[in-house]
Design a protein around this motif. Structure first.
Motif, PDB file in Angstrom:
ATOM      1  N   VAL A 204       0.830  -1.201   0.000  1.00  0.00           N
ATOM      2  CA  VAL A 204       0.000   0.000   0.000  1.00  0.00           C
ATOM      3  C   VAL A 204       0.870   1.259   0.000  1.00  0.00           C
ATOM      4  O   VAL A 204       1.896   1.327   0.687  1.00  0.00           O
ATOM      5  CB  VAL A 204      -0.930   0.019   1.237  1.00  0.00           C
ATOM      6  N   LEU A 205       0.415   2.253  -0.761  1.00  0.00           N
ATOM      7  CA  LEU A 205       1.007   3.590  -0.757  1.00  0.00           C
ATOM      8  C   LEU A 205      -0.077   4.599  -0.414  1.00  0.00           C
ATOM      9  O   LEU A 205      -1.169   4.577  -1.003  1.00  0.00           O
ATOM     10  CB  LEU A 205       1.592   3.930  -2.130  1.00  0.00           C
ATOM     11  N   LEU A 206       0.188   5.477   0.557  1.00  0.00           N
ATOM     12  CA  LEU A 206      -0.709   6.584   0.875  1.00  0.00           C
ATOM     13  C   LEU A 206      -0.110   7.871   0.309  1.00  0.00           C
ATOM     14  O   LEU A 206       1.093   8.096   0.422  1.00  0.00           O
ATOM     15  CB  LEU A 206      -0.889   6.743   2.385  1.00  0.00           C
ATOM     16  N   ILE A 207      -0.972   8.711  -0.276  1.00  0.00           N
ATOM     17  CA  ILE A 207      -0.540  10.019  -0.765  1.00  0.00           C
ATOM     18  C   ILE A 207      -1.310  11.086  -0.012  1.00  0.00           C
ATOM     19  O   ILE A 207      -2.548  11.136  -0.077  1.00  0.00           O
ATOM     20  CB  ILE A 207      -0.780  10.160  -2.277  1.00  0.00           C
ATOM     21  N   ASP A 208      -0.584  11.933   0.723  1.00  0.00           N
ATOM     22  CA  ASP A 208      -1.198  13.061   1.421  1.00  0.00           C
ATOM     23  C   ASP A 208      -1.263  14.216   0.435  1.00  0.00           C
ATOM     24  O   ASP A 208      -0.287  14.935   0.233  1.00  0.00           O
ATOM     25  CB  ASP A 208      -0.375  13.433   2.649  1.00  0.00           C
ATOM     26  N   PHE A 209      -2.429  14.396  -0.175  1.00  0.00           N
ATOM     27  CA  PHE A 209      -2.566  15.412  -1.230  1.00  0.00           C
ATOM     28  C   PHE A 209      -3.353  16.610  -0.732  1.00  0.00           C
ATOM     29  O   PHE A 209      -4.083  17.243  -1.480  1.00  0.00           O
ATOM     30  CB  PHE A 209      -3.226  14.797  -2.460  1.00  0.00           C
ATOM     31  N   ASP A 210      -3.181  16.901   0.544  1.00  0.00           N
ATOM     32  CA  ASP A 210      -3.801  18.068   1.167  1.00  0.00           C
ATOM     33  C   ASP A 210      -2.685  18.929   1.725  1.00  0.00           C
ATOM     34  O   ASP A 210      -1.878  18.468   2.541  1.00  0.00           O
ATOM     35  CB  ASP A 210      -4.744  17.612   2.282  1.00  0.00           C
ATOM     36  N   SER A 211      -2.624  20.171   1.305  1.00  0.00           N
ATOM     37  CA  SER A 211      -1.536  21.048   1.737  1.00  0.00           C
ATOM     38  C   SER A 211      -1.519  21.252   3.248  1.00  0.00           C
ATOM     39  O   SER A 211      -0.492  21.645   3.807  1.00  0.00           O
ATOM     40  CB  SER A 211      -1.638  22.402   1.023  1.00  0.00           C
ATOM     41  N   ASN A 298       2.688  -0.185 -10.734  1.00  0.00           N
ATOM     42  CA  ASN A 298       3.134  -1.569 -10.828  1.00  0.00           C
ATOM     43  C   ASN A 298       3.910  -2.024  -9.603  1.00  0.00           C
ATOM     44  O   ASN A 298       4.382  -3.161  -9.557  1.00  0.00           O
ATOM     45  CB  ASN A 298       3.989  -1.756 -12.093  1.00  0.00           C
ATOM     46  N   ASP A 299       4.049  -1.141  -8.606  1.00  0.00           N
ATOM     47  CA  ASP A 299       4.779  -1.476  -7.395  1.00  0.00           C
ATOM     48  C   ASP A 299       3.869  -1.703  -6.193  1.00  0.00           C
ATOM     49  O   ASP A 299       4.333  -2.174  -5.154  1.00  0.00           O
ATOM     50  CB  ASP A 299       5.762  -0.351  -7.048  1.00  0.00           C
ATOM     51  N   TYR A 300       2.596  -1.342  -6.324  1.00  0.00           N
ATOM     52  CA  TYR A 300       1.671  -1.425  -5.194  1.00  0.00           C
ATOM     53  C   TYR A 300       0.375  -2.112  -5.614  1.00  0.00           C
ATOM     54  O   TYR A 300       0.013  -2.128  -6.788  1.00  0.00           O
ATOM     55  CB  TYR A 300       1.354  -0.025  -4.653  1.00  0.00           C
TER      56      TYR A 300
END
Length: 461
Positions: A204-211, A298-300
Motif C-alpha cells: 500500500v502507498l498513501l498520498i497526502d494530497f492536502d496542503s 506496478n509497485d503497489y
C-alpha cells in the motif's frame, strides 16, 4: 479474419451474427487463438457468450481446461422486435448511461463474481455498435474505457487500446477518499484503510494530497529532500524519491522490532505553490498527479489518496488520478449526505468523466463513518436519502447498493467509531494497531468494498 460490423436487422439470429462476424475477430486481434476461446461459458452465475485466456507455456490451453478465464464477453443485440409491431425493431443502445447499458453492466458483474470466474480480471460488453471494457481488482469492478462507439476505420485504435489494457494491466487500484464536506473522517479512513489492507498482505502507498498535511502529521512523517510539489512542477524529478516508509515499532521484552506497514508520500509546504505554477502553465494542470504516479502503479496493490475537502485543484487532481472514489459521510450530518450526492452527480459523473473520457472514476457506495446500526439519527439520515433519491433515482446504487427489484433493502454500510480511533492519532499509530475492535471494523470495510479478507492471510503485525 476482417472485423466486420453486422447490419442491424429484426432477425432472431442477430446476436449470433455479432458473435461470429465481430466478437470472434476482435478476440483474434487481441491475441487469443482458437484453443484460447470458449463459446457459451458457464460462470456459475449464468452463461456468458465468450470466455478467453492467454496461453501459458506450462499449462494446457484454456479450451481444454475450461477453468478460470482471463476475459469474459457478454454480447447484446443492438435491436429487438417490437412487441406491438413485430415487423419493426426497437433499439437496445449500450450508450453511456442508458438503461440497457446499466442492465448489461449489472449482468456482467454477476458473471464476474461467479464461482468459475474467481480469478477472471476482465469483462467486456458489446452489441457490435458499442463496446466497453471493465477491470476486476479484488471485488471492485470498474470501467477502464467509456462505452466506445464502433466505426470500421476506428477499430485498429480500439484494438490497440484494449490490447494494451489486457496485456499490460497496472497492479494497483488507485482510490481517492473524498467528500465535499469536512469532518467526515477522510484522513482517519485513509490511514486505517491502508493499514488494514497492509495487514491483509497488500502493498500500500498513501498520498497526502492536502496542503494542510493532516495525514503526514498523524503518522509523524515529513517530506523527503525531493517533495511532491517539485515532482508536479519540475519534469525531471523522480517520484520514487518522495516516498517515505511508515514503520511500526513493537516492543517485545527488552527488544524493539520494526515492521514496515506501508509507504507514504507526505504533503509539503510548497503544495499550494503548485496551483500558481499550473495557472502559468495550464498544460501542467490536474492531469499531473495521474501522470506522475503511473510508474508506481506496478509497485503497489493499492494507492490511497487523501484529498482535501474543497472542490479545487488538489481534490480534482486526486479524483482525476483515481480508479474509484470512496465517500465517507456522517449519519448525524445531513449536509455530508447531500454533498456526497453532489460529488457523485456533479463532480464524478459530470466534470471528471467529461475531462477523462474513459468512463472513470467509479464512485463506490457511501458509508456512514462513525455510526450505530440503529437509532433516531439513522432514521433521519435514511429519510434524507429517500428524499434525494426521489429527486434523482441514479443515486440508488450509491446510497442503497443492495436495493433490487422486489427487494427493498436500504442498508448503508456502517463503520462504527470509538474514542480509541481519535486517541490513536495522538499516538502517531493507526487505530487498527491499538484496538482489535477497530481492526474488526476496518476489516469489514475492506471486505465490503475491496477484497475478500478470507483469501488474504493476515500474518503481519
Amino acid at each position: 479474419m476482417p472485423i466486420q460490423l453486422p447490419p442491424i436487422a429484426p432477425d432472431e439470429t442477430l446476436e449470433e451474427v455479432i458473435c461470429q462476424a465481430f466478437v470472434q475477430p476482435v478476440l483474434y486481434a487481441l491475441g487469443f487463438g482458437d484453443r484460447d476461446i470458449i463459446r457459451s461459458f458457464e460462470t456459475g452465475a449464468g452463461t456468458v457468450d465468450f470466455a478467453a485466456a492467454y496461453p501459458c507455456a506450462d499449462d494446457p490451453p484454456f479450451g481444454d481446461t475450461q477453468k478460470q478465464p482471463y476475459l469474459i464477453v457478454e454480447v447484446k443485440p443492438p435491436a429487438k422486435r417490437s412487441r406491438n409491431t413485430p415487423s419493426q425493431t426497437v433499439p437496445l443502445s449500450l450508450e453511456e448511461g442508458t438503461a440497457h447499458q446499466m442492465r448489461a453492466i449489472a449482468q456482467l458483474k454477476e458473471y464476474l463474481f461467479g464461482p468459475n470466474c474467481q480469478s477472471t480480471q476482465w469483462g467486456l460488453i458489446t452489441n457490435g455498435r458499442h463496446l466497453q471494457l471493465f477491470r476486476r481488482h479484488g471485488i471492485v469492478i470498474y470501467p477502464v474505457t467509456p462505452s466506445l462507439e464502433i466505426f470500421p476505420q476506428g477499430m485498429p485504435g480500439v484494438i490497440k487500446q484494449l490490447k494494451q489494457w489486457l496485456q499490460e494491466p497496472p497492479r494497483a487500484l488507485t482510490v481517492s477518499v473524498y467528500n465535499n464536506k469536512g469532518g467526515v473522517g477522510k484522513t482517519t479512513t485513509t490511514i486505517n484503510l491502508g493499514a488494514t489492507l497492509a495487514i491483509s498482505n497488500q502493498k500500500v502507498l498513501l498520498i497526502d494530497f492536502d496542503s494542510q498535511g493532516d495525514l503526514s502529521r498523524s503518522l509523524e512523517l515529513t517530506p523527503t529532500e525531493t517533495c511532491l510539489s517539485q515532482c508536479l512542477t519540475e519534469g525531471d524529478r523522480d517520484i520514487y524519491q518522495t516516498i517515505r516508509p511508515f514503520n511500526l515499532h513493537i516492543k517485545s521484552g527488552q527488544r524493539v522490532k520494526t515492521a514496515h506497514i506501508f509507504d507514504v508520500i507526505p504533503a509539503d509546504s510548497h503544495l499550494d505553490h503548485v496551483i500558481l505554477q499550473t495557472a502559468i502553465a495550464p498544460d501542467q494542470g490536474m492531469t499531473q498527479l495521474r501522470e506522475k504516479i503511473k510508474p508506481l502503479q506496478n509497485d503497489y496493490d493499492y494507492i490511497l489518496i487523501d484529498c482535501p475537502t474543497q472542490w479545487l485543484f488538489f481534490s480534482k487532481s486526486g479524483l482525476y488520478a483515481s480508479d474509484v472514489v470512496l465517500i465517507p459521510t456522517r449519519h448525524t450530518d445531513l449536509s455530508s449526505l447531500n454533498n456526497a450526492a453532489r460529488v457523485i452527480r456533479q463532480f464524478i459523473h459530470g466534470e471528471m468523466r467529461q475531462c477523462r473520457q474513459d468512463g472513470g472514476p467509479l464512485a463506490l457506495p457511501i458509508f456512514f463513518n462513525g455510526a450505530p446500526n440503529t437509532g433516531k439519527a439513522i432514521e433521519v439520515a435514511q429519510t434524507e436519502i429517500q428524499e434525494m433519491i426521489a429527486k434523482s433515482s441514479e443515486l440508488i446504487p450509491y446510497f442503497w447498493p443492495q436495493k433490487r427489484m422486489g427487494q427493498d433493502n436500504r442498508t448503508v454500510f456502517n463503520l462504527p467509531e470509538y474514542a480509541i480511533i481519535a486517541r490513536a492519532a495522538f499516538a502517531r499509530v493507526p487505530a487498527v494497531f491499538k484496538d482489535k475492535r477497530v481492526l474488526g471494523f476496518y476489516q469489514n470495510l475492506v471486505t465490503e468494498y475491496f477484497l475478500d479478507i478470507a483469501d488474504s492471510n493476515g500474518d503481519r503485525p
